[in-house]
Design an enzyme around this catalytic site. Sequence first.
Site, PDB file in Angstrom:
ATOM      1  N   GLU A  51      51.961  -2.337  30.923  1.00  0.00           N
ATOM      2  CA  GLU A  51      51.141  -3.456  31.391  1.00  0.00           C
ATOM      3  C   GLU A  51      50.271  -3.751  29.922  1.00  0.00           C
ATOM      4  O   GLU A  51      49.644  -2.998  29.215  1.00  0.00           O
ATOM      5  CB  GLU A  51      50.064  -2.811  32.332  1.00  0.00           C
ATOM      6  CG  GLU A  51      48.996  -4.049  32.715  1.00  0.00           C
ATOM      7  CD  GLU A  51      47.763  -3.672  33.535  1.00  0.00           C
ATOM      8  OE1 GLU A  51      47.640  -2.300  33.838  1.00  0.00           O
ATOM      9  OE2 GLU A  51      46.912  -4.392  34.029  1.00  0.00           O
ATOM     10  N   ASP A  76      46.207  -1.199  25.410  1.00  0.00           N
ATOM     11  CA  ASP A  76      45.126  -2.109  25.144  1.00  0.00           C
ATOM     12  C   ASP A  76      44.559  -1.648  23.954  1.00  0.00           C
ATOM     13  O   ASP A  76      44.813  -0.369  23.452  1.00  0.00           O
ATOM     14  CB  ASP A  76      44.045  -2.211  26.231  1.00  0.00           C
ATOM     15  CG  ASP A  76      43.170  -3.281  26.285  1.00  0.00           C
ATOM     16  OD1 ASP A  76      43.288  -4.072  27.294  1.00  0.00           O
ATOM     17  OD2 ASP A  76      42.523  -3.800  25.339  1.00  0.00           O
ATOM     18  N   ASP A 125      44.017 -13.410  28.250  1.00  0.00           N
ATOM     19  CA  ASP A 125      43.357 -14.624  27.695  1.00  0.00           C
ATOM     20  C   ASP A 125      44.197 -15.778  27.582  1.00  0.00           C
ATOM     21  O   ASP A 125      45.283 -15.647  26.737  1.00  0.00           O
ATOM     22  CB  ASP A 125      42.486 -14.212  26.310  1.00  0.00           C
ATOM     23  CG  ASP A 125      41.610 -15.217  25.908  1.00  0.00           C
ATOM     24  OD1 ASP A 125      41.831 -16.452  26.099  1.00  0.00           O
ATOM     25  OD2 ASP A 125      40.506 -14.995  25.639  1.00  0.00           O
ATOM     26  N   LYS A 129      42.762 -22.771  22.714  1.00  0.00           N
ATOM     27  CA  LYS A 129      42.723 -23.764  21.472  1.00  0.00           C
ATOM     28  C   LYS A 129      43.898 -23.596  20.612  1.00  0.00           C
ATOM     29  O   LYS A 129      44.565 -22.302  20.569  1.00  0.00           O
ATOM     30  CB  LYS A 129      41.550 -23.291  20.590  1.00  0.00           C
ATOM     31  CG  LYS A 129      40.122 -23.536  21.252  1.00  0.00           C
ATOM     32  CD  LYS A 129      38.882 -23.157  20.397  1.00  0.00           C
ATOM     33  CE  LYS A 129      37.812 -23.368  20.959  1.00  0.00           C
ATOM     34  NZ  LYS A 129      36.719 -22.541  20.863  1.00  0.00           N
ATOM     35  N   ASP A 161      45.190 -16.603  36.425  1.00  0.00           N
ATOM     36  CA  ASP A 161      44.430 -17.463  37.093  1.00  0.00           C
ATOM     37  C   ASP A 161      44.561 -18.874  36.155  1.00  0.00           C
ATOM     38  O   ASP A 161      44.142 -19.946  36.601  1.00  0.00           O
ATOM     39  CB  ASP A 161      42.996 -17.176  37.225  1.00  0.00           C
ATOM     40  CG  ASP A 161      42.437 -17.368  35.747  1.00  0.00           C
ATOM     41  OD1 ASP A 161      42.935 -16.406  34.942  1.00  0.00           O
ATOM     42  OD2 ASP A 161      41.456 -17.979  35.415  1.00  0.00           O
TER      43      ASP A 161
HETATM   44  C1  LIG Z   1      41.268 -11.059  29.853  1.00  0.00           C
HETATM   45  S1  LIG Z   1      41.417  -9.184  29.547  1.00  0.00           S
HETATM   46  C2  LIG Z   1      42.299  -8.819  30.963  1.00  0.00           C
HETATM   47  C3  LIG Z   1      42.325  -7.268  31.438  1.00  0.00           C
HETATM   48  C4  LIG Z   1      42.948  -6.723  32.706  1.00  0.00           C
HETATM   49  N1  LIG Z   1      44.384  -6.882  32.344  1.00  0.00           N
HETATM   50  C5  LIG Z   1      42.590  -7.466  33.881  1.00  0.00           C
HETATM   51  O1  LIG Z   1      43.168  -8.357  34.255  1.00  0.00           O
HETATM   52  O2  LIG Z   1      41.533  -7.307  34.291  1.00  0.00           O
HETATM   53  C6  LIG Z   1      42.507  -8.995  28.409  1.00  0.00           C
HETATM   54  C7  LIG Z   1      42.895  -7.740  27.616  1.00  0.00           C
HETATM   55  O3  LIG Z   1      43.733  -7.498  26.740  1.00  0.00           O
HETATM   56  C8  LIG Z   1      43.255  -6.913  25.523  1.00  0.00           C
HETATM   57  N2  LIG Z   1      44.194  -7.537  24.504  1.00  0.00           N
HETATM   58  C9  LIG Z   1      44.231  -8.860  24.149  1.00  0.00           C
HETATM   59  N3  LIG Z   1      45.012  -9.029  23.300  1.00  0.00           N
HETATM   60  C10 LIG Z   1      45.245  -7.803  22.755  1.00  0.00           C
HETATM   61  C11 LIG Z   1      46.175  -7.394  21.763  1.00  0.00           C
HETATM   62  N4  LIG Z   1      46.923  -8.412  20.942  1.00  0.00           N
HETATM   63  N5  LIG Z   1      46.450  -6.223  21.592  1.00  0.00           N
HETATM   64  C12 LIG Z   1      45.924  -5.300  22.229  1.00  0.00           C
HETATM   65  N6  LIG Z   1      45.150  -5.734  23.413  1.00  0.00           N
HETATM   66  C13 LIG Z   1      44.731  -6.884  23.690  1.00  0.00           C
HETATM   67  C14 LIG Z   1      41.796  -7.025  25.496  1.00  0.00           C
HETATM   68  O4  LIG Z   1      41.282  -5.912  24.942  1.00  0.00           O
HETATM   69  C15 LIG Z   1      41.261  -7.137  27.120  1.00  0.00           C
HETATM   70  O5  LIG Z   1      41.107  -5.899  27.408  1.00  0.00           O
END
Ligand SMILES: C[S@@+](CC[C@H](N)C(=O)[O-])C[C@H]1O[C@@H](n2cnc3c(N)ncnc32)[C@H](O)[C@@H]1O
Length: 223
Positions: A51, A76, A125, A129, A161
């Site tokens: 994941e 993460d 995310d 942009k 979403d």
């Molecule tokens: C929007 S959150 C979603 C978290 C979880 N999957 C949820 O649905 O609740 C995105 C997560 O991805 C991690 N993340 C984003 N880009 C990353 C990267 N390049 N390497 C490691 N972690 C990353 C962020 O730290 C964050 O915890």
Amino acid sequence: MGSKNKLRRFKENETFENVIQPGREEVVSGNFSLKGKWAEHFGNDHPIVLELGCGKGEYSVGLARKYPGKNFIGVDIKGARFWRGAKTALEENIPNVAFLRSQIELITDLFAEGEVSEIWLTFPDPQIKYKRTKHRLTNRKFLEKYKQVLNQEGCVHLKTDSEFLHGYTLGLLQGLGHEICYANHDVYKNEGSPEEVLGIQTFYENQYLEAGKAITYIRFKVK
Ligand SMILES: C[S@@+](CC[C@H](N)C(=O)[O-])C[C@H]1O[C@@H](n2cnc3c(N)ncnc32)[C@H](O)[C@@H]1O
């Protein structure tokens, strides 16, 4: 979360047997000891499911409970977030889940060719942009990396979403000739979504559901 709480979680993570926190140098120099040897970490050769961007790790833990015959690894960079999932897994004695603190960009230094069976991208995310395109987890570069670590039958699950990310990913997959195995633009409304899509909700997903947003899902293979 306060900085005191974060520090406490970082400290606890260091004592958790299901948390792996390699140094960046160790990884980029090609010396990460678990690359190609994840079976040794779990003590079996069950399929490995990642994941990526696991946040608090709800999917990794939820799937691990559901599929004891597979091994799950939440990746993460934010250790204070996945502390939650790691702690739950230890409290419930769930042996088939681990958490890896690293940049997703380094995935090919963390896993050997073909070592992974499935990848879940849960509410990443969308990086809308233009300047942020390189951070979008389904861009062309990331797809190439996923292809390297996935085995022949390996597939990717994207749950989001974001209509933008859903559409962008579908378009890119079609354009590049990858195989779209299943797509649904409103999983709780339109029938046919697999149980593992409907049965587990993440922290972010719950916020979007409360706001009445549709949740989308794609399963695909990178050819
Ligand atoms: C929007 S959150 C979603 C978290 C979880 N999957 C949820 O649905 O609740 C995105 C997560 O991805 C991690 N993340 C984003 N880009 C990353 C990267 N390049 N390497 C490691 N972690 C990353 C962020 O730290 C964050 O915890």
